[in-house]
Design a protein around this motif. Structure first.
Motif, PDB file in Angstrom:
ATOM      1  N   SER A 342       6.187  -8.266   0.048  1.00 42.67           N
ATOM      2  CA  SER A 342       5.970  -6.937  -0.770  1.00 42.67           C
ATOM      3  C   SER A 342       5.418  -7.062  -2.248  1.00 42.67           C
ATOM      4  CB  SER A 342       7.182  -5.876  -1.033  1.00 42.67           C
ATOM      5  OG  SER A 342       7.618  -5.568   0.338  1.00 42.67           O
ATOM      6  N   GLY A 343       6.067  -8.033  -3.088  1.00 45.22           N
ATOM      7  CA  GLY A 343       5.548  -8.062  -4.412  1.00 45.22           C
ATOM      8  C   GLY A 343       4.069  -8.835  -4.142  1.00 45.22           C
ATOM      9  N   ILE A 344       4.120  -9.904  -3.183  1.00 49.45           N
ATOM     10  CA  ILE A 344       2.700 -10.645  -3.236  1.00 49.45           C
ATOM     11  C   ILE A 344       1.768  -9.850  -2.608  1.00 49.45           C
ATOM     12  CG2 ILE A 344       1.691 -12.539  -1.667  1.00 49.45           C
ATOM     13  CD1 ILE A 344       4.806 -13.961  -1.644  1.00 49.45           C
ATOM     14  N   ILE A 345       1.983  -8.880  -1.784  1.00 51.66           N
ATOM     15  CA  ILE A 345       0.890  -8.089  -1.249  1.00 51.66           C
ATOM     16  C   ILE A 345       0.340  -7.061  -2.490  1.00 51.66           C
ATOM     17  CG2 ILE A 345       0.310  -5.839   0.050  1.00 51.66           C
ATOM     18  CD1 ILE A 345       2.138  -7.028   2.211  1.00 51.66           C
ATOM     19  N   VAL A 346       1.347  -6.795  -3.399  1.00 50.42           N
ATOM     20  CA  VAL A 346       0.820  -5.803  -4.518  1.00 50.42           C
ATOM     21  C   VAL A 346       0.071  -6.841  -5.399  1.00 50.42           C
ATOM     22  CG1 VAL A 346       1.589  -4.614  -6.609  1.00 50.42           C
ATOM     23  CG2 VAL A 346       2.891  -4.291  -4.594  1.00 50.42           C
ATOM     24  N   ALA A 347       0.339  -7.984  -5.578  1.00 41.20           N
ATOM     25  CA  ALA A 347      -0.138  -9.008  -6.403  1.00 41.20           C
ATOM     26  C   ALA A 347      -1.880  -9.159  -5.685  1.00 41.20           C
ATOM     27  CB  ALA A 347       0.469 -10.352  -6.377  1.00 41.20           C
ATOM     28  N   LEU A 348      -1.987  -9.397  -4.500  1.00 37.70           N
ATOM     29  CA  LEU A 348      -2.904  -9.691  -3.896  1.00 37.70           C
ATOM     30  C   LEU A 348      -4.133  -8.477  -4.116  1.00 37.70           C
ATOM     31  CD1 LEU A 348      -1.995 -11.697  -0.626  1.00 37.70           C
ATOM     32  CD2 LEU A 348      -3.176 -12.499  -2.529  1.00 37.70           C
ATOM     33  N   ILE A 349      -3.495  -7.403  -3.693  1.00 40.40           N
ATOM     34  CA  ILE A 349      -4.472  -5.970  -3.809  1.00 40.40           C
ATOM     35  C   ILE A 349      -4.941  -5.978  -5.145  1.00 40.40           C
ATOM     36  CG2 ILE A 349      -4.530  -3.484  -3.815  1.00 40.40           C
ATOM     37  CD1 ILE A 349      -2.856  -3.846  -0.996  1.00 40.40           C
ATOM     38  N   SER A 350      -3.972  -6.152  -6.177  1.00 47.91           N
ATOM     39  CA  SER A 350      -4.419  -5.999  -7.609  1.00 47.91           C
ATOM     40  C   SER A 350      -5.654  -6.911  -7.928  1.00 47.91           C
ATOM     41  CB  SER A 350      -3.453  -6.213  -8.505  1.00 47.91           C
ATOM     42  OG  SER A 350      -2.276  -5.170  -8.144  1.00 47.91           O
TER      43      SER A 350
END
Length: 727
Positions: A342-350
């Motif tokens: 989940s956190g990795i997805i937020v980082a990638l989208i940012s």
């Protein structure tokens, strides 16, 4: 195998949904915080601000996703940290304007942001590495509340600035009415109330993304059905203007460091400290809340080290300060996120948003971003300024309110000073109201662990007022120690026969130098009344201070039991008449058995034994085949604790009995009996006791009555001691 695959699939889907949902809120927050920090004179560089915002979110989310002890945690900019960062930027621009309006504000602003972010990262990492997070908990609650309440107002003011391009001032309402800005700010306020109402009615983390997306859609539907053109100037005033495209480039060069006016940095110390302080407090509060919501324990060492590293990296690459986000983590958890994906997805989208540009922000109404941050600010004010009034005493609330108002009017440096000053004053006031005396006792209420005969106990009971004891507590300084002096003065006036004043410092956690003045007064009072002072359990670093006060007649001892025994021995020596050995023995047994005939018979059946100090009279675990009457000297009851050594349970003096319990119950001895002094004892064997039972029932009854009375006295002593310690 199928169950394992199903579980992995479920976890993966949960993380994907949670990550994507959290990203929607993260984008909304990113736009809001970027516009908050890069407002006013910084608007021309808003593209850099947007890039820095999502860069900080990408780094914080990525590092925490990989390192956090809570795998589903989402990190990034927080409302409170963004507000104090915006306050820091605003203060810097004011200083630069006073020096002459520079053409390029970006470089000095990004240098200061990098400094504050790097310093915050370093402090958080040190707190984690050295497990010093609890040090923050020693900061008074009103000071923390004042800081955060002021931050809440800064957020509300920032929300107003986003909507109207101006902050709140005395002429704000008049200006808003005259320039037809009331509709814009009203829209933001109405949205804030709607979000708050929905959160009360529908307690779900989905309220926030639902409200943001719905507000954007409703705004565009209104334009569609009203026939207004999106490109008209009147409409454009309601929407965010997309910044010019920027890439990930350095916003300052080494040459800018030499050109930076370092002389203004001390004047920004309060605002920089506010960034560090608010980030640390927010990080701890958010982590504690996440623990409660998810029912998972976080390792604060790992959390602080991870967010510290994230902020150091963010400072290096030009981002803002970040911390664990409560709202986004809660949303992720509710959506099914349980893993690090989940956190990795937020980082990638940012990261993707940095590269695709910010054209999509053209379609976001300003009142949505303003309403969102006004909601966050109002929530902080409600929690730390309104709700706190019901939860803390009035004087603490006064400190909280004072810190808040001082910060808003004079800034964070003044707030820190006022918070510390008022905190010290209220602490001194509160501490002075604490009674330095936990409880008092006299010679009958508290006795030493030395068992004594009935004649000595009678003496101690008669002269009980000669010993006056005080169990002291808390921190001793002038306010509390002066009350102690007044109480001792009253006691010595009421107890004219007092000979000993015993002070136990075992519960005292510190003594101020001013407190020793009160003890000098107590010493002067004791000297006038021929009273001996006895100091017990004093800290070693105060030995010299007490030695300078006490005279040769006074005692400075290591334990309360040792002190009470010394007082008892002195009292008995002054009031006890020494008699011949034989007469002394018969009088003792006659008094306790009720008959001289019984005493003579019992003595005739006992064996007199003279033992030297250190002699073992009975061994732990041995057969209990005798009991002993102590005529003189002293025996100790010692228990062996595994292989760690021996522990003395209690001591027994003259005219007492030892070994009676095992003797009567026929159980093996539960402890060893060792002579602590040269002693004379009379030993009654099991065979002689059986003879008494058969041949002299009256003597047997008298002996058993004596043992029962002895045990009841010891039980009463233990009960009194427990009751006194529980006072």
């Amino acid at each position: 195998m199928e169950n394992l695959f199903s579980k992995i699939k479920k976890t993966f889907l949960g993380d994907m949904i949670g990550g994507l949902t959290s990203s929607v809120v993260a984008i909304a927050y990113g736009l809001t915080f970027s516009n908050l920090i890069f407002s006013g004179q910084m608007k021309p560089w808003s593209g850099y601000g947007l890039a820095a915002t999502f860069l900080a979110m990408a780094i914080a989310s990525g590092v925490m996703a990989l390192r956090s002890s809570i795998p589903f945690v989402i990190a990034g900019l927080d409302g409170a940290t963004a507000a104090v960062t915006a306050s820091l930027v605003s203060a810097l621009i004011m200083k630069l304007n006073d020096m002459g309006n520079p053409d390029d504000l970006l470089a000095p602003v990004m240098i200061v942001i990098a400094l504050s972010t790097g310093l915050t990262g370093l402090v958080l990492w040190v707190l984690g590495a050295f497990r010093a997070a609890n040090a923050i908990r020693f900061i008074p609650f009103p000071v923390i509340g004042g800081f955060l309440a002021a931050t809440g107002w800064l957020m509300i003011n920032g929300g107003i600035r986003i909507v109207l391009d101006q902050g709140f001032s005395l002429g704000f309402l008049t200006d808003a009415l005259q320039n037809s800005k009331l509709e814009k700010i009203s829209s933001a306020v109405v949205l804030a109330f709607l979000i708050n109402g929905l959160q009360r009615f529908w307690r779900s983390p989905y309220v926030l993304p639902f409200s943001v997306v719905s507000s954007v859609i409703i705004a565009h539907l209104y334009l569609l059905f009203s026939g207004l053109s999106f490109n008209s100037s009147a409409v454009q005033e309601w929407f965010v203007h997309a910044p010019r495209e920027v890439a990930l480039v350095t916003t300052w060069e080494l040459g800018d460091i030499w050109l930076f006016p370092w002389g203004i940095l001390p004047s920004l110390a309060g605002d920089i400290f506010a960034v560090v302080f608010v980030t640390a407090i927010t990080m701890l509060l958010n982590t504690n809340s996440i623990e409660l919501i998810s029912r998972k324990d976080a390792d604060l060492k790992i959390e602080l080290e991870a967010i510290g590293i994230a902020n150091l990296l963010s400072a290096l690459f030009g981002g803002y300060v970040g911390c664990t986000s409560l709202s986004r983590t809660t949303l992720n958890y509710a959506a099914g996120g349980r893993g690090r994906l989940s956190g990795i997805i937020v980082a990638l989208i940012s990261t993707v948003i940095i590269y695709i540009g910010a054209n999509f922000t053209n379609y976001v109404p300003k009142f949505v971003l303003g309403g969102l941050i006004i909601t966050l600010g109002a929530g902080i004010i409600k929690k730390w300024l309104i709700d706190a009034k019901r939860l803390i005493p009035w004087h603490e609330y006064f400190v909280l309110l004072s810190v808040t108002l001082v910060i808003l009017h004079w800034g964070f440096i003044a707030g820190i000073f006022v918070g510390i000053l008022i905190g010290c004053i209220t602490f001194a006031y509160g501490a002075s109201r604490t009674n330095a005396i936990k409880f008092c006792f006299d010679g009958a209420e508290y006795r030493s662990s030395l068992d004594r005969g009935s004649d000595e106990l009678a003496i101690l009971s008669t002269f009980r007022e000669e010993v006056q004891g005080f169990i002291l507590q808390s921190y001793l300084f002038f306010g509390t120690s002066n009350k102690l002096y007044e109480h001792v003065k009253l006691i010595t006036h009421q107890r004219l026969t007092c000979k000993f004043l015993v002070f136990d410092f075992s519960l005292v956690n510190g003594i101020d130098s001013s407190a020793f003045h009160s003890f000098r007064q107590i010493k002067q009072l004791a000297k006038e009344r021929a009273i001996r002072l006895v100091m017990v359990n004093a800290a070693e670093d105060h030995y010299d201070d007490f030695s300078a006060i006490l005279s040769q007649e006074d005692w400075l001892l290591e334990s309360l039991d040792q002190a009470i025994e010394a007082c008892e021995n002195d009292i008995i020596s002054r009031h006890h008449q020494v008699q011949q050995e034989g007469r002394d023995l018969l009088e003792w047994l006659e008094r306790d058995l009720g008959s001289l005939d019984f005493a003579e018979k019992l003595v005739s059946l006992c064996e007199k034994i003279e033992i030297k100090k250190g002699t073992t009279v009975a061994q732990q675990g041995a057969v209990s085949d005798s009991m002993h009457f102590i005529l003189s000297g002293r025996l100790g009851v010692v228990v062996q604790i595994d292989d760690s050594g021996f522990k003395r349970v209690r001591s027994l003096g003259r005219h007492t009995t030892v070994g009676e319990m095992g003797f009567l119950t026929r159980e093996r001895r539960s402890a060893s009996i060792i002579a602590e002094e040269d002693s004379i004892i009379y030993q009654l064997s099991l065979a002689c006791f059986e003879r008494i039972k058969k041949e002299d029932p009256d003597l047997c009854e008298a002996l058993l009555s004596y043992v029962i009375l002895l045990l009841s006295q010891r039980l009463r002593f233990a009960s009194n001691t427990i009751a006194m310690l529980q006072r």
